[in-house]
Write a protein that holds these residues in place. Structure first.
Motif, PDB file in Angstrom:
ATOM      1  N   GLY A  38       0.820  -1.204   0.000  1.00  0.00           N
ATOM      2  CA  GLY A  38       0.000   0.000   0.000  1.00  0.00           C
ATOM      3  C   GLY A  38       0.851   1.250   0.000  1.00  0.00           C
ATOM      4  O   GLY A  38       2.055   1.222   0.302  1.00  0.00           O
ATOM      5  N   ILE A  39       0.218   2.366  -0.324  1.00  0.00           N
ATOM      6  CA  ILE A  39       0.954   3.633  -0.392  1.00  0.00           C
ATOM      7  C   ILE A  39       1.473   4.031   0.986  1.00  0.00           C
ATOM      8  O   ILE A  39       2.613   4.471   1.130  1.00  0.00           O
ATOM      9  N   ILE A  40       0.627   3.860   2.010  1.00  0.00           N
ATOM     10  CA  ILE A  40       1.045   4.242   3.365  1.00  0.00           C
ATOM     11  C   ILE A  40       2.231   3.389   3.811  1.00  0.00           C
ATOM     12  O   ILE A  40       3.200   3.895   4.386  1.00  0.00           O
ATOM     13  N   ALA A  41       2.178   2.079   3.528  1.00  0.00           N
ATOM     14  CA  ALA A  41       3.297   1.207   3.874  1.00  0.00           C
ATOM     15  C   ALA A  41       4.564   1.619   3.132  1.00  0.00           C
ATOM     16  O   ALA A  41       5.670   1.574   3.683  1.00  0.00           O
ATOM     17  N   LYS A  42       4.410   2.035   1.880  1.00  0.00           N
ATOM     18  CA  LYS A  42       5.537   2.488   1.079  1.00  0.00           C
ATOM     19  C   LYS A  42       6.159   3.748   1.669  1.00  0.00           C
ATOM     20  O   LYS A  42       7.396   3.889   1.741  1.00  0.00           O
ATOM     21  N   PRO A  89      -4.084 -31.571  -3.564  1.00  0.00           N
ATOM     22  CA  PRO A  89      -3.915 -33.016  -3.338  1.00  0.00           C
ATOM     23  C   PRO A  89      -3.811 -33.823  -4.628  1.00  0.00           C
ATOM     24  O   PRO A  89      -3.318 -34.949  -4.619  1.00  0.00           O
ATOM     25  N   LYS A  90      -4.258 -33.255  -5.746  1.00  0.00           N
ATOM     26  CA  LYS A  90      -4.208 -33.971  -7.024  1.00  0.00           C
ATOM     27  C   LYS A  90      -3.019 -33.506  -7.863  1.00  0.00           C
ATOM     28  O   LYS A  90      -2.231 -34.312  -8.353  1.00  0.00           O
ATOM     29  N   CYS A  91      -2.907 -32.195  -8.043  1.00  0.00           N
ATOM     30  CA  CYS A  91      -1.782 -31.640  -8.816  1.00  0.00           C
ATOM     31  C   CYS A  91      -0.747 -31.146  -7.814  1.00  0.00           C
ATOM     32  O   CYS A  91      -0.756 -29.972  -7.438  1.00  0.00           O
ATOM     33  N   ASP A  92       0.103 -32.032  -7.340  1.00  0.00           N
ATOM     34  CA  ASP A  92       0.960 -31.664  -6.216  1.00  0.00           C
ATOM     35  C   ASP A  92       2.100 -30.727  -6.596  1.00  0.00           C
ATOM     36  O   ASP A  92       2.987 -30.460  -5.792  1.00  0.00           O
ATOM     37  N   ASP A  93       2.112 -30.219  -7.819  1.00  0.00           N
ATOM     38  CA  ASP A  93       3.070 -29.174  -8.156  1.00  0.00           C
ATOM     39  C   ASP A  93       2.443 -27.791  -8.093  1.00  0.00           C
ATOM     40  O   ASP A  93       3.077 -26.795  -8.428  1.00  0.00           O
ATOM     41  N   GLU A  94       1.169 -27.715  -7.660  1.00  0.00           N
ATOM     42  CA  GLU A  94       0.491 -26.430  -7.486  1.00  0.00           C
ATOM     43  C   GLU A  94       0.511 -26.057  -6.006  1.00  0.00           C
ATOM     44  O   GLU A  94       0.005 -26.797  -5.153  1.00  0.00           O
ATOM     45  N   VAL A  95       1.090 -24.905  -5.713  1.00  0.00           N
ATOM     46  CA  VAL A  95       1.253 -24.455  -4.328  1.00  0.00           C
ATOM     47  C   VAL A  95       0.701 -23.038  -4.191  1.00  0.00           C
ATOM     48  O   VAL A  95       0.896 -22.208  -5.074  1.00  0.00           O
ATOM     49  N   TYR A  96       0.016 -22.804  -3.093  1.00  0.00           N
ATOM     50  CA  TYR A  96      -0.511 -21.457  -2.825  1.00  0.00           C
ATOM     51  C   TYR A  96       0.056 -20.963  -1.496  1.00  0.00           C
ATOM     52  O   TYR A  96      -0.005 -21.662  -0.485  1.00  0.00           O
ATOM     53  N   PHE A  97       0.622 -19.766  -1.516  1.00  0.00           N
ATOM     54  CA  PHE A  97       1.172 -19.160  -0.311  1.00  0.00           C
ATOM     55  C   PHE A  97       0.207 -18.084   0.191  1.00  0.00           C
ATOM     56  O   PHE A  97      -0.042 -17.104  -0.507  1.00  0.00           O
ATOM     57  N   CYS A  98      -0.321 -18.310   1.376  1.00  0.00           N
ATOM     58  CA  CYS A  98      -1.166 -17.284   2.014  1.00  0.00           C
ATOM     59  C   CYS A  98      -0.287 -16.522   2.994  1.00  0.00           C
ATOM     60  O   CYS A  98       0.015 -17.009   4.093  1.00  0.00           O
ATOM     61  N   HIS A  99       0.149 -15.342   2.600  1.00  0.00           N
ATOM     62  CA  HIS A  99       1.059 -14.569   3.433  1.00  0.00           C
ATOM     63  C   HIS A  99       0.345 -14.046   4.672  1.00  0.00           C
ATOM     64  O   HIS A  99      -0.799 -13.598   4.608  1.00  0.00           O
ATOM     65  N   HIS A 100       1.028 -14.110   5.795  1.00  0.00           N
ATOM     66  CA  HIS A 100       0.453 -13.661   7.051  1.00  0.00           C
ATOM     67  C   HIS A 100       0.383 -12.134   7.096  1.00  0.00           C
ATOM     68  O   HIS A 100       1.276 -11.447   6.594  1.00  0.00           O
ATOM     69  N   THR A 101      -0.670 -11.634   7.695  1.00  0.00           N
ATOM     70  CA  THR A 101      -0.866 -10.189   7.794  1.00  0.00           C
ATOM     71  C   THR A 101      -0.451  -9.686   9.168  1.00  0.00           C
ATOM     72  O   THR A 101      -0.271 -10.466  10.104  1.00  0.00           O
ATOM     73  N   CYS A 102      -0.318  -8.369   9.298  1.00  0.00           N
ATOM     74  CA  CYS A 102       0.272  -7.794  10.511  1.00  0.00           C
ATOM     75  C   CYS A 102      -0.737  -7.549  11.622  1.00  0.00           C
ATOM     76  O   CYS A 102      -0.379  -7.536  12.793  1.00  0.00           O
ATOM     77  N   LYS A 103      -2.002  -7.312  11.257  1.00  0.00           N
ATOM     78  CA  LYS A 103      -3.045  -6.978  12.236  1.00  0.00           C
ATOM     79  C   LYS A 103      -2.670  -5.747  13.059  1.00  0.00           C
ATOM     80  O   LYS A 103      -2.997  -5.647  14.238  1.00  0.00           O
ATOM     81  N   GLY A 104      -1.983  -4.820  12.412  1.00  0.00           N
ATOM     82  CA  GLY A 104      -1.527  -3.623  13.101  1.00  0.00           C
ATOM     83  C   GLY A 104      -2.572  -2.524  13.139  1.00  0.00           C
ATOM     84  O   GLY A 104      -3.518  -2.493  12.357  1.00  0.00           O
ATOM     85  N   LYS A 105      -2.373  -1.581  14.042  1.00  0.00           N
ATOM     86  CA  LYS A 105      -3.314  -0.478  14.230  1.00  0.00           C
ATOM     87  C   LYS A 105      -3.280   0.519  13.068  1.00  0.00           C
ATOM     88  O   LYS A 105      -4.237   1.259  12.858  1.00  0.00           O
ATOM     89  N   LEU A 106      -2.164   0.557  12.328  1.00  0.00           N
ATOM     90  CA  LEU A 106      -2.010   1.539  11.260  1.00  0.00           C
ATOM     91  C   LEU A 106      -2.115   0.922   9.873  1.00  0.00           C
ATOM     92  O   LEU A 106      -1.843   1.585   8.881  1.00  0.00           O
ATOM     93  N   CYS A 107      -2.509  -0.340   9.794  1.00  0.00           N
ATOM     94  CA  CYS A 107      -2.597  -1.023   8.504  1.00  0.00           C
ATOM     95  C   CYS A 107      -4.022  -0.906   7.970  1.00  0.00           C
ATOM     96  O   CYS A 107      -4.980  -1.367   8.606  1.00  0.00           O
ATOM     97  N   SER A 108      -4.172  -0.314   6.796  1.00  0.00           N
ATOM     98  CA  SER A 108      -5.504  -0.082   6.248  1.00  0.00           C
ATOM     99  C   SER A 108      -6.175  -1.376   5.812  1.00  0.00           C
ATOM    100  O   SER A 108      -7.387  -1.545   5.986  1.00  0.00           O
TER     101      SER A 108
END
Length: 410
Positions: A38-42, A89-108
């Motif tokens: 985000g712009i604020i994070a930048k 479980p079927k196409c085991d070369d497909e991976v999804y990364f769910c990045h963890h969020t900060c849950k911070g007071k200043l994060c929009s």
């Protein structure tokens, strides 16, 4: 797939994004990130370090949690906070990364989730009743007493609580012992610290149920004396401020009584056409929004060139648009001015809403117990994405199978 098997699996599978090295280990800097910074994070990422060095002594005293909260925003949804890994479980070369969020007071972006969770928490406590929306404000001269000691904002909550109890019971005493009063109101109080121009303007929004609890039953309360609310709020607040800030405040207190014979401004928002809501849920989303997000939405930032920030606000009275261009340092200063202390509760419940478990057994709740688990499930990250964008994030792009959670990488 268990963690001990993952490196072995990675050696024999090709992943287009080059997520793994020759030994099958995850290359952290190459992890897929579905969220754009985000712009604020930048702005924080570019200038916070120098800003903090220039004002370290004051920040450490007045806003000691600022470095931690801003670091959260900078690291939100990137490899620094880790990821949850989902594998098809079927196409085991497909991976999804769910990045963890900060849950911070200043994060929009995290603030949106916090807003929805807080709204749901309050809705579960609400009884089936008409609710009234009002605000308790103070003159600008008083705000300077709070800006460098944010814990003193507890005084405003206390003054609002005693004012509501006093008016609902029809009696005025300088000291209100709420547990000895006949009628118990139910209301929520929300602290907002900023106005549209990002100025420091602490005020309290109240959502009040038009019912009073007496013994084990409810009594209708459709009338509130706003003159009494205004005058008593002023008296309670000024007395508490004198007790907290000491003799230095006495001169200001006497000036307030002289300049505001009718009390401080307390208004009924339902009387203003600009604040009509179709449901209590819409109203709650409005007031919790400003308790859960930074002082400015990213949609209000017009331009950031690396050194200066251009943003706008619409004047509430004139409905006129104003554009502000200022240095990144000045912008950061305005943002962290509204950062509340760690564990400070900006939303509080009072009266019979403070302990809903003690309500009469035959009380009609706004949301039945049977519906709560389902509504709660909608707040989970995957369901929230489906609800907002009609996209299933963990669906395999090849076979359409739902990917399964494997493990976390930190």
């Amino acid at each position: 797939m268990e963690y001990r098997d993952f490196n072995f699996w990675a050696k024999d599978h090709i992943v287009n994004e080059n997520l793994f090295d020759d030994n099958g280990n995850i290359i952290m800097e190459n992890k897929i990130n579905n969220k754009k910074t985000g712009i604020i994070a930048k702005i924080f990422d570019d200038h916070w370090e120098n800003f903090y060095k220039s004002k370290k002594d004051k920040i450490d005293i007045v806003r000691p949690n600022a470095p931690m909260e801003i670091r959260k925003v900078i690291d939100c949804a990137n490899h620094n906070l880790g990821s949850s890994i989902y594998i098809c479980p079927k196409c085991d070369d497909e991976v999804y990364f769910c990045h963890h969020t900060c849950k911070g007071k200043l994060c929009s972006s995290c603030g949106i989730k916090a807003q929805n969770e807080r709204t749901e928490n309050i809705l579960e406590k609400c009884i089936t009743s008409k609710h009234r929306h009002m605000t308790f404000t103070m003159p600008k001269i008083l705000t300077s007493w709070f800006i460098n000691d944010l814990l003193s904002l507890n005084i405003i909550f206390e003054a609002v609580c005693e004012t509501m109890y006093s008016v609902c019971n029809g009696k005025f005493k300088k000291k209100v012992r709420i547990y000895n009063l006949k009628y118990k109101p139910g209301f929520f109080a929300f602290l907002h610290t900023f106005g549209r121009p990002l100025n420091f303007n602490p005020h309290i929004h109240v959502i009040f149920a038009e019912n009073l609890l007496y013994k084990n039953s409810f009594k209708k309360c459709s009338y509130l004396d706003y003159d009494a609310l205004s005058k008593r709020f002023m008296i309670f607040l000024l007395n508490k401020m004198e007790k907290y800030f000491g003799k230095d405040f006495r001169k200001t207190k006497n000036k307030m009584f002289k300049d505001y014979p009718n009390g401080f401004y307390v208004n009924n928002k339902l009387e203003d056409d600009g604040y009509k809501f179709n449901s209590i849920e819409e109203l709650l989303k409005y007031v919790t929004r400003y308790c859960s997000r930074p002082a400015i939405a990213e949609s209000r930032i017009i331009n950031y060139d690396g050194e200066n920030v251009t943003w706008f606000y619409v004047d509430h009275k004139e409905e006129k648009r104003h554009e502000i261009t200022e240095s990144a340092f000045s912008f950061i200063k305005k943002i962290i001015k509204h950062l509340l202390p760690t564990n400070f509760k900006s939303i509080r419940s009072y009266g019979f809403y403070n302990k809903p478990s003690k309500l009469p057994k035959d009380t009609n709740m706004l949301i039945s117990k049977e519906k709560i688990p389902f509504r709660r499930s909608l707040l989970k990250w995957c369901n929230s994405i489906i609800k907002s964008w009609n996209i299933i994030p963990i669906m395999c792009p090849k076979c359409g199978t739902l990917m399964e959670y494997s493990f976390c990488v930190t």
